[in-house]
Design a protein around this motif. Structure first.
Motif, PDB file in Angstrom:
ATOM      1  N   ILE A 192     -59.942  43.437 -49.024  1.00 31.07           N
ATOM      2  CA  ILE A 192     -59.128  44.652 -49.168  1.00 31.07           C
ATOM      3  C   ILE A 192     -58.734  44.850 -50.632  1.00 31.07           C
ATOM      4  N   PHE A 193     -58.298  43.773 -51.283  1.00 31.34           N
ATOM      5  CA  PHE A 193     -57.875  43.847 -52.677  1.00 31.34           C
ATOM      6  C   PHE A 193     -59.032  44.279 -53.578  1.00 31.34           C
ATOM      7  N   ILE A 194     -60.191  43.639 -53.421  1.00 38.10           N
ATOM      8  CA  ILE A 194     -61.345  43.936 -54.270  1.00 38.10           C
ATOM      9  C   ILE A 194     -61.848  45.355 -54.014  1.00 38.10           C
ATOM     10  N   SER A 195     -61.816  45.793 -52.754  1.00 45.02           N
ATOM     11  CA  SER A 195     -62.295  47.134 -52.412  1.00 45.02           C
ATOM     12  C   SER A 195     -61.471  48.208 -53.112  1.00 45.02           C
ATOM     13  N   PHE A 196     -60.145  48.091 -53.037  1.00 47.08           N
ATOM     14  CA  PHE A 196     -59.285  49.078 -53.678  1.00 47.08           C
ATOM     15  C   PHE A 196     -59.341  48.963 -55.198  1.00 47.08           C
ATOM     16  N   LEU A 197     -59.489  47.744 -55.701  1.00 47.34           N
ATOM     17  CA  LEU A 197     -59.616  47.571 -57.151  1.00 47.34           C
ATOM     18  C   LEU A 197     -60.881  48.255 -57.660  1.00 47.34           C
ATOM     19  N   GLY A 198     -62.001  48.040 -56.958  1.00 50.92           N
ATOM     20  CA  GLY A 198     -63.254  48.675 -57.362  1.00 50.92           C
ATOM     21  C   GLY A 198     -63.191  50.187 -57.252  1.00 50.92           C
ATOM     22  N   TYR A 199     -62.560  50.684 -56.188  1.00 54.03           N
ATOM     23  CA  TYR A 199     -62.451  52.129 -55.975  1.00 54.03           C
ATOM     24  C   TYR A 199     -61.650  52.794 -57.087  1.00 54.03           C
ATOM     25  N   THR A 200     -60.472  52.262 -57.386  1.00 52.62           N
ATOM     26  CA  THR A 200     -59.618  52.872 -58.411  1.00 52.62           C
ATOM     27  C   THR A 200     -60.204  52.698 -59.806  1.00 52.62           C
ATOM     28  N   CYS A 201     -60.840  51.555 -60.052  1.00 51.21           N
ATOM     29  CA  CYS A 201     -61.460  51.336 -61.369  1.00 51.21           C
ATOM     30  C   CYS A 201     -62.570  52.351 -61.604  1.00 51.21           C
ATOM     31  N   TYR A 202     -63.392  52.582 -60.587  1.00 48.21           N
ATOM     32  CA  TYR A 202     -64.477  53.564 -60.719  1.00 48.21           C
ATOM     33  C   TYR A 202     -63.920  54.972 -60.923  1.00 48.21           C
ATOM     34  N   LYS A 203     -62.946  55.350 -60.094  1.00 50.96           N
ATOM     35  CA  LYS A 203     -62.406  56.701 -60.158  1.00 50.96           C
ATOM     36  C   LYS A 203     -61.691  56.978 -61.479  1.00 50.96           C
ATOM     37  N   ILE A 204     -60.936  56.007 -61.972  1.00 50.87           N
ATOM     38  CA  ILE A 204     -60.135  56.238 -63.177  1.00 50.87           C
ATOM     39  C   ILE A 204     -60.962  56.079 -64.445  1.00 50.87           C
ATOM     40  N   LEU A 205     -61.699  54.961 -64.551  1.00 54.45           N
ATOM     41  CA  LEU A 205     -62.425  54.686 -65.794  1.00 54.45           C
ATOM     42  C   LEU A 205     -63.768  55.402 -65.870  1.00 54.45           C
ATOM     43  N   PHE A 206     -64.506  55.423 -64.772  1.00 54.79           N
ATOM     44  CA  PHE A 206     -65.875  55.943 -64.813  1.00 54.79           C
ATOM     45  C   PHE A 206     -65.983  57.399 -64.366  1.00 54.79           C
ATOM     46  N   VAL A 207     -64.875  57.987 -63.959  1.00 59.81           N
ATOM     47  CA  VAL A 207     -64.870  59.415 -63.663  1.00 59.81           C
ATOM     48  C   VAL A 207     -63.906  60.144 -64.599  1.00 59.81           C
ATOM     49  N   GLU A 208     -62.614  59.821 -64.510  1.00 62.26           N
ATOM     50  CA  GLU A 208     -61.614  60.575 -65.269  1.00 62.26           C
ATOM     51  C   GLU A 208     -61.683  60.314 -66.770  1.00 62.26           C
ATOM     52  N   VAL A 209     -61.633  59.052 -67.173  1.00 59.23           N
ATOM     53  CA  VAL A 209     -61.620  58.731 -68.607  1.00 59.23           C
ATOM     54  C   VAL A 209     -62.907  59.192 -69.282  1.00 59.23           C
ATOM     55  N   ILE A 210     -64.041  58.946 -68.658  1.00 58.02           N
ATOM     56  CA  ILE A 210     -65.316  59.355 -69.243  1.00 58.02           C
ATOM     57  C   ILE A 210     -65.403  60.879 -69.350  1.00 58.02           C
ATOM     58  N   HIS A 211     -64.943  61.590 -68.329  1.00 63.69           N
ATOM     59  CA  HIS A 211     -64.957  63.050 -68.380  1.00 63.69           C
ATOM     60  C   HIS A 211     -64.066  63.571 -69.506  1.00 63.69           C
ATOM     61  N   GLU A 249     -47.426  64.184 -67.103  1.00 62.71           N
ATOM     62  CA  GLU A 249     -47.031  63.530 -65.849  1.00 62.71           C
ATOM     63  C   GLU A 249     -47.925  63.967 -64.696  1.00 62.71           C
ATOM     64  N   VAL A 250     -48.286  65.244 -64.683  1.00 60.98           N
ATOM     65  CA  VAL A 250     -49.138  65.760 -63.603  1.00 60.98           C
ATOM     66  C   VAL A 250     -50.532  65.136 -63.683  1.00 60.98           C
ATOM     67  N   LEU A 251     -51.105  65.093 -64.872  1.00 57.71           N
ATOM     68  CA  LEU A 251     -52.429  64.497 -65.030  1.00 57.71           C
ATOM     69  C   LEU A 251     -52.416  63.007 -64.724  1.00 57.71           C
ATOM     70  N   LEU A 252     -51.356  62.337 -65.140  1.00 64.75           N
ATOM     71  CA  LEU A 252     -51.264  60.908 -64.875  1.00 64.75           C
ATOM     72  C   LEU A 252     -51.179  60.639 -63.373  1.00 64.75           C
ATOM     73  N   HIS A 253     -50.462  61.504 -62.657  1.00 71.28           N
ATOM     74  CA  HIS A 253     -50.332  61.319 -61.206  1.00 71.28           C
ATOM     75  C   HIS A 253     -51.670  61.535 -60.507  1.00 71.28           C
ATOM     76  N   HIS A 254     -52.367  62.622 -60.858  1.00 66.60           N
ATOM     77  CA  HIS A 254     -53.614  62.941 -60.164  1.00 66.60           C
ATOM     78  C   HIS A 254     -54.787  62.108 -60.674  1.00 66.60           C
ATOM     79  N   CYS A 255     -54.997  62.105 -61.976  1.00 61.81           N
ATOM     80  CA  CYS A 255     -56.134  61.373 -62.540  1.00 61.81           C
ATOM     81  C   CYS A 255     -55.949  59.859 -62.449  1.00 61.81           C
ATOM     82  N   GLY A 256     -54.702  59.419 -62.402  1.00 64.71           N
ATOM     83  CA  GLY A 256     -54.426  57.993 -62.295  1.00 64.71           C
ATOM     84  C   GLY A 256     -54.315  57.493 -60.875  1.00 64.71           C
TER      85      GLY A 256
END
Length: 222
Positions: free
Chosen positions: A42-61, A125-132
């Motif tokens: 469970i821990f690794i699954s959520f870690l991988g999901y959030t890492c991908y969404k934040i670093l490899f989607v939001e930050v890269i975009h 704050e809005v971007l941090l809430h949604h993108c983060g």
């Protein structure tokens, strides 16, 4: 109605009792290993999901659109359309793009003399809430602890399953089972607390990288 409630309660009680008896017969050490393995998955699954969404989607975009955002000033012609053409290049998976679309739709419908504030859509704050993905990030620390606490109660319940106060020999056997069950309680709780602490550290690291991008983007868009 009352009789139906009693029957349902007895059925649930028997079902839970059978479950704990089967866990006890299958071996507490085996169950402990499986339970801790589930915690880690469970821990690794959520870690991988959030890492991908934040670093490899939001930050890269954000890094992709930043050079083009720098070319736009408040004196540029048709700023809104120019910005929209930039954000259209982003993937629809990006929360950053989704927030821009919300702002663009509202700004496109405004009256001639109406001014639309950017902060409710693209503020820091809005971007941090949604993108983060703050709803997930803030939840997981408590989830890790809660799963560990659940293991605590399961361990104690399994240990108490064979405890019979009417027979002295069974009392000794039951106490032995209770002590073994407490091992599950402590192991899963300790793992849960450790994972919770690791998540807090991970949260600060990944959020810090996102905040650097959000700061300059929010300031530029404002």
């Amino acid at each position: 109605m009352e009789a139906l409630f009693i029957i349902m309660f007895e059925f649930i009680y028997e079902l839970i009792d059978v479950m704990f008896q089967s866990l006890n017969s299958s071996g507490l050490i085996k169950f402990t290993g499986i339970y801790i393995f589930i915690q880690l998955i469970i821990f690794i699954s959520f870690l991988g999901y959030t890492c991908y969404k934040i670093l490899f989607v939001e930050v890269i975009h954000m890094k992709v659109v930043w050079p083009e955002l720098q070319t736009i000033t408040s004196r540029s012609e048709n700023v809104l359309a120019h910005l929209h053409s930039i954000f259209e290049k982003l993937s629809d998976r990006s929360k950053y793009k989704q927030q821009w679309k919300r702002y663009y739709e509202r700004a496109s419908q405004k009256e001639i003399d109406e001014k639309i504030r950017v902060e409710p859509y693209l503020g820091e704050e809005v971007l941090l809430h949604h993108c983060g993905y703050r709803s997930v990030m803030d939840m997981m620390s408590g989830v890790c602890v809660s799963i560990g606490v659940l293991g605590t109660f399961i361990g104690l319940s399994v240990g108490l399953a064979d405890l019979n106060a009417e027979n002295s020999d069974q009392i000794r056997t039951g106490i032995s089972g209770l002590i073994s069950g407490m091992r599950i309680a402590f192991y899963t709780s300790v793992v849960g607390v450790i994972l919770s602490l690791l998540w807090l550290v991970y949260d600060r690291i990944i959020s810090g990288r996102l905040e650097k991008e959000i700061d300059r983007h929010a300031e530029k868009l404002d």
